[in-house]
Scaffold this motif. Structure first.
Motif, PDB file in Angstrom:
ATOM      1  N   THR A 200     -55.501  53.791  84.833  1.00 28.13           N
ATOM      2  CA  THR A 200     -55.080  52.412  85.071  1.00 28.13           C
ATOM      3  C   THR A 200     -55.263  51.533  83.837  1.00 28.13           C
ATOM      4  O   THR A 200     -54.343  50.813  83.437  1.00 28.13           O
ATOM      5  N   ILE A 201     -56.441  51.577  83.227  1.00 24.32           N
ATOM      6  CA  ILE A 201     -56.732  50.681  82.106  1.00 24.32           C
ATOM      7  C   ILE A 201     -55.840  50.985  80.912  1.00 24.32           C
ATOM      8  O   ILE A 201     -55.410  50.088  80.202  1.00 24.32           O
ATOM      9  N   THR A 202     -55.557  52.262  80.688  1.00 24.03           N
ATOM     10  CA  THR A 202     -54.675  52.597  79.570  1.00 24.03           C
ATOM     11  C   THR A 202     -53.206  52.352  79.922  1.00 24.03           C
ATOM     12  O   THR A 202     -52.330  52.674  79.128  1.00 24.03           O
ATOM     13  N   THR A 203     -52.930  51.832  81.110  1.00 35.36           N
ATOM     14  CA  THR A 203     -51.576  51.528  81.602  1.00 35.36           C
ATOM     15  C   THR A 203     -50.693  52.769  81.703  1.00 35.36           C
ATOM     16  O   THR A 203     -49.474  52.643  81.662  1.00 35.36           O
ATOM     17  N   VAL A 204     -51.320  53.960  81.822  1.00 34.93           N
ATOM     18  CA  VAL A 204     -50.510  55.167  82.018  1.00 34.93           C
ATOM     19  C   VAL A 204     -49.934  55.154  83.437  1.00 34.93           C
ATOM     20  O   VAL A 204     -48.723  55.230  83.625  1.00 34.93           O
ATOM     21  N   GLY A 205     -50.818  55.069  84.439  1.00 34.14           N
ATOM     22  CA  GLY A 205     -50.361  54.899  85.817  1.00 34.14           C
ATOM     23  C   GLY A 205     -49.556  56.044  86.382  1.00 34.14           C
ATOM     24  O   GLY A 205     -48.404  55.851  86.756  1.00 34.14           O
ATOM     25  N   CYS A 226     -57.140  43.209  82.909  1.00 34.56           N
ATOM     26  CA  CYS A 226     -58.106  43.456  81.832  1.00 34.56           C
ATOM     27  C   CYS A 226     -57.536  44.449  80.828  1.00 34.56           C
ATOM     28  O   CYS A 226     -57.537  44.194  79.625  1.00 34.56           O
ATOM     29  N   GLY A 227     -57.030  45.579  81.342  1.00 37.59           N
ATOM     30  CA  GLY A 227     -56.478  46.615  80.474  1.00 37.59           C
ATOM     31  C   GLY A 227     -55.378  46.056  79.587  1.00 37.59           C
ATOM     32  O   GLY A 227     -55.282  46.372  78.405  1.00 37.59           O
ATOM     33  N   TYR A 228     -54.568  45.194  80.173  1.00 39.47           N
ATOM     34  CA  TYR A 228     -53.447  44.582  79.477  1.00 39.47           C
ATOM     35  C   TYR A 228     -53.940  43.690  78.328  1.00 39.47           C
ATOM     36  O   TYR A 228     -53.310  43.615  77.273  1.00 39.47           O
TER      37      TYR A 228
ATOM     38  N   THR B 202     -47.929  44.754  83.781  1.00 37.77           N
ATOM     39  CA  THR B 202     -48.898  45.368  82.868  1.00 37.77           C
ATOM     40  C   THR B 202     -48.445  46.754  82.422  1.00 37.77           C
ATOM     41  O   THR B 202     -49.181  47.434  81.717  1.00 37.77           O
ATOM     42  N   THR B 203     -47.249  47.171  82.833  1.00 44.76           N
ATOM     43  CA  THR B 203     -46.661  48.475  82.475  1.00 44.76           C
ATOM     44  C   THR B 203     -47.485  49.658  82.965  1.00 44.76           C
ATOM     45  O   THR B 203     -47.382  50.743  82.408  1.00 44.76           O
ATOM     46  N   SER B 229     -42.387  42.149  76.475  1.00 38.97           N
ATOM     47  CA  SER B 229     -42.430  41.132  75.417  1.00 38.97           C
ATOM     48  C   SER B 229     -43.721  40.334  75.488  1.00 38.97           C
ATOM     49  O   SER B 229     -44.294  39.972  74.460  1.00 38.97           O
ATOM     50  N   ILE B 230     -44.177  40.048  76.695  1.00 37.98           N
ATOM     51  CA  ILE B 230     -45.344  39.189  76.879  1.00 37.98           C
ATOM     52  C   ILE B 230     -46.607  39.834  76.323  1.00 37.98           C
ATOM     53  O   ILE B 230     -47.514  39.150  75.869  1.00 37.98           O
ATOM     54  N   ILE B 231     -46.660  41.182  76.331  1.00 36.04           N
ATOM     55  CA  ILE B 231     -47.855  41.862  75.842  1.00 36.04           C
ATOM     56  C   ILE B 231     -48.144  41.479  74.399  1.00 36.04           C
ATOM     57  O   ILE B 231     -49.277  41.568  73.930  1.00 36.04           O
ATOM     58  N   ALA B 232     -47.107  41.001  73.700  1.00 36.84           N
ATOM     59  CA  ALA B 232     -47.299  40.589  72.316  1.00 36.84           C
ATOM     60  C   ALA B 232     -48.213  39.366  72.222  1.00 36.84           C
ATOM     61  O   ALA B 232     -48.866  39.162  71.199  1.00 36.84           O
TER      62      ALA B 232
END
Lengths: 275, 275, 275, 275
Positions: A200-205, A226-228, B202-203, B229-232
């Motif tokens: 989850t935190i690494t956004t792999v999902g 948080c991860g984001y 959060t992808t 884009s927002i992650i930037a």
């Protein structure tokens, strides 16, 4: 700019010198051709090893794969012998990282002739892919590669601490999630929940484990946000390191300080004027 | 550079001083050994707590886990008593964050002897992992850790506002999606849709809820491109904060140049000596 | 620093002035209390709207939700009337974005009394969440918010072009994938394949559609590595924009040039010395 | 600033000049209208091609799609002929990238009249989307687009080396995972495992293949944390390249300060006028 070969030649010797120039050097014509042939062979060999594991191919073309592997190993063996013959300090070569990789690229095949332990052998042979670095090592391409490695090395300490924080945070979240989901919905143990937390935190999902209770979903939302945000930290570390690496600083002639800025007119250590 | 221990010693006292130097200080030989032992014990203990929750291990090695936990808690208890004995202001230590963590690391075991509330106890014991920070706190490693924390703290306000925007955007999108998918395909309520929106922006993308209607997919595409884009933004905030943190420049008294580096001894513009 | 309220007061008038100071201003004591009450009410209202959509809650507490909504709408209506009464230019307020949001926050409830179109009404009421910005608008918190918006606005043109490239790339990849997977495995049409391409490039990866043919997987690998690299572009754009925004430039007293660097000693436009 | 059209006009010729100005130039009134019409037509055409592949639409509106495509192709054909007529060097236009795209936009339709190979034809027609660049090519919008492309081009070498490292790392991880999961759980061959490794490292995470063994999950955790950290590298490369692109500083002749901004008229260090 030529980088000097790591292993010295046996002092002046007709045919050995020729082999040396072909096998070790890359700025001679023979050396260039040899390098390209080697690169092609490594790529073909790696591709074959990969394709070989696909069930339908392995069954149908078993013999073809065997002969191809036999032929490639033969060439690599000849190359290995040539490298040993023409180098000055043989032990230095054999026990260097590159020498060990060269050895591991050929020996699994010979072992597999007597002991049919297929799987492990295939993986060890994969190490021959690392031989690509031998070829690039001599090319001036490597300057940029060093740049990246150097930037990562300089920021490694900050990244280690960041990872320590992350690991503790991840284990905490995993434990809490195990408690909340009460061992159900895939959160069957803390290690499983930690696996979920990393996913989850690494956004792999992957979605193989995902929260099912409302409370679990709420915690997930916090973890995801948080991860984001946290992903900005390693990016920030590496980016600022890259910037530092970029500087083309001037060296002072008098005191040898190498850290003068581009726009400096006086050495900041000894006050010497920089022209 | 040594960071001073947070808790003072009882004025000069033979055996207490020795304990103090071992337990609280990290630059003495005894202190170093003690710290390493403590670190190893914390890591083993945490690993055991995690492995203990795996069903097959818990059933088979129930007694072994119990004895190991008993032994570790005993050592932590002795350490806790030693820390109280040799410190000057006992209340200050006991009610400090580190003291509370030390206490919470041992007390759950004693409670579990009388009240078998397994789950919560396990999680509280996980807090002993935070004791790792005690060890690193004294090491000079911490400089880089502080750097990261400081950069995050300075940019926290911008990040808060960014998160406020995000939260409102996410709830809006979630509500709209609930309307579009009409309560079907997993979008059974607005909180569920908000959960989906967070997973998407959060992808992370578990895939446990994903849009099924064409209109829902179109909105998803917009949301994903936004998230991408927002992650930037947090990255940009943190990176620029990291850059600012780097500079500690001196101003030159003569020419007023403010861009002299930390280690400069002469102004790089006019050559004036900086004291 | 106080930001001036957008709407002027009717010239000096006893009770209207008092209402004006409470409802529009935030630096007076009454205004602060009013703002906090409003914020709490908005948050409660939004939370209720979200929870209301959860099936089990809606069935059980239907009446309670109705009364709560009735009460909240009543307060918002009174507030809306007060705002109209005490402002100077009523039309300006009513047709301003904030005025429209205030109106849309209350009107759906009154409509729903006569026409039971539940869904749309709920979503429109969600707009009242935007009223949070009214409160923050007056706080000095907003400086950082403006900073982010300004940085995004300045880099918007680059981001638009980047998105144009992205959109064309995504449609191309989607079309190609539709061809490769031959309308099977979820790639049933080009719009579906485009949806997959967006899910993949943005690294969301639901997994509701994923390639099944070897060729499709190979193309996926290329697309994923592209997406992974391309994410650097918006980050780079925004980060470099943030850096530009950061500069605290000096204004020249003679020519009024505001773009002098921090370390400038002479105005770069007119040559005037900057003290 | 006007960018000159790529193709020259046939020397002064009444009606041809008029066509030329309409078809090739974009600063004339006729040219602007023509460009906007073309843009709208390309967008409609692309949208139709996409919608056409949705099964339910294709069956119901087969004839309508056919007529629309017929009409659009007709207009594009007329435009293509006009472009050939009024240009000076016809071969130069026909074999230029833009000319080939113009040709490929129309020819599939005529082929499909005789050979009903539907699928490939649809994809080739998608290339007409690239004609959008013709319109933007002439607009001053393109400056920012060039900026992005230029930054990517300058950092391409570092990105290539980074990708080489990545590819070798990915294949290694894939092979190891194939060994660990022993050909089960979707890891049926090394190429499949490599596909999984890419899905994981790029944080896409479809979840169609995910590790099931404890050892596999542990390796996954390491791979995910690596992927999470590694993403900082391309971001760092591109960001630092963007920063470099920004500067076009002038050097002062008198004091040698190289840090004067583009719009500076006086050296900011010594006050010397910069011509």
């Amino acid at each position: 700019m030529k980088i000097k070969p790591e292993f010295d030649l046996i002092p002046e010797d007709g045919w050995r010198k020729k082999i040396y120039e072909t096998v070790y050097l890359s700025h001679t014509k023979a050396g260039k051709i040899f390098d390209i042939c080697l690169l092609v062979l490594i790529l073909i060999s790696t591709a074959l090893l990969m394709v070989e594991t696909i069930p339908i191919f392995r069954l149908e073309y078993y013999r073809e794969f065997y002969y191809a592997e036999f032929f490639i190993t033969l060439i690599f063996t000849i190359e290995y012998i040539l490298r040993i013959i023409c180098v000055k300090d043989r032990e230095e070569y054999i026990f260097s990282p590159l020498g060990i990789i060269d050895f591991l690229s050929i020996v699994p095949f010979y072992i597999s002739l007597f002991f049919p332990i297929w799987h492990f052998v295939a993986i060890i042979r994969m190490l021959r892919m690392l031989r690509i670095f031998r070829i690039f090592n001599l090319a001036d391409y490597m300057h940029d590669g060093r740049f990246i490695v150097s930037a990562l090395k300089h920021s490694s300490r900050k990244i280690y601490i960041f990872l320590l924080f992350m690991v503790i945070f991840i284990i905490m979240i995993g434990s809490l999630m195990y408690l909340i989901e009460d061992g159900k919905n895939g959160f069957s143990s803390i290690p499983q929940s930690v696996y979920w937390a990393v996913v989850t935190i690494t956004t792999v999902g992957y979605g193989d484990i995902s929260p099912a209770t409302p409370l679990g979903k709420m915690l997930s939302i916090v973890v995801m946000l948080c991860g984001y945000s946290i992903i900005a930290v390693p990016t920030g570390i590496v980016t600022s390191e890259f910037r530092k690496q970029k500087k083309n600083n001037f060296q002072c002639d008098r005191c040898g300080n190498e850290d003068n800025d581009e726009n400096a007119r006086f050495c900041k250590i000894c006050g010497e004027k920089i022209i």
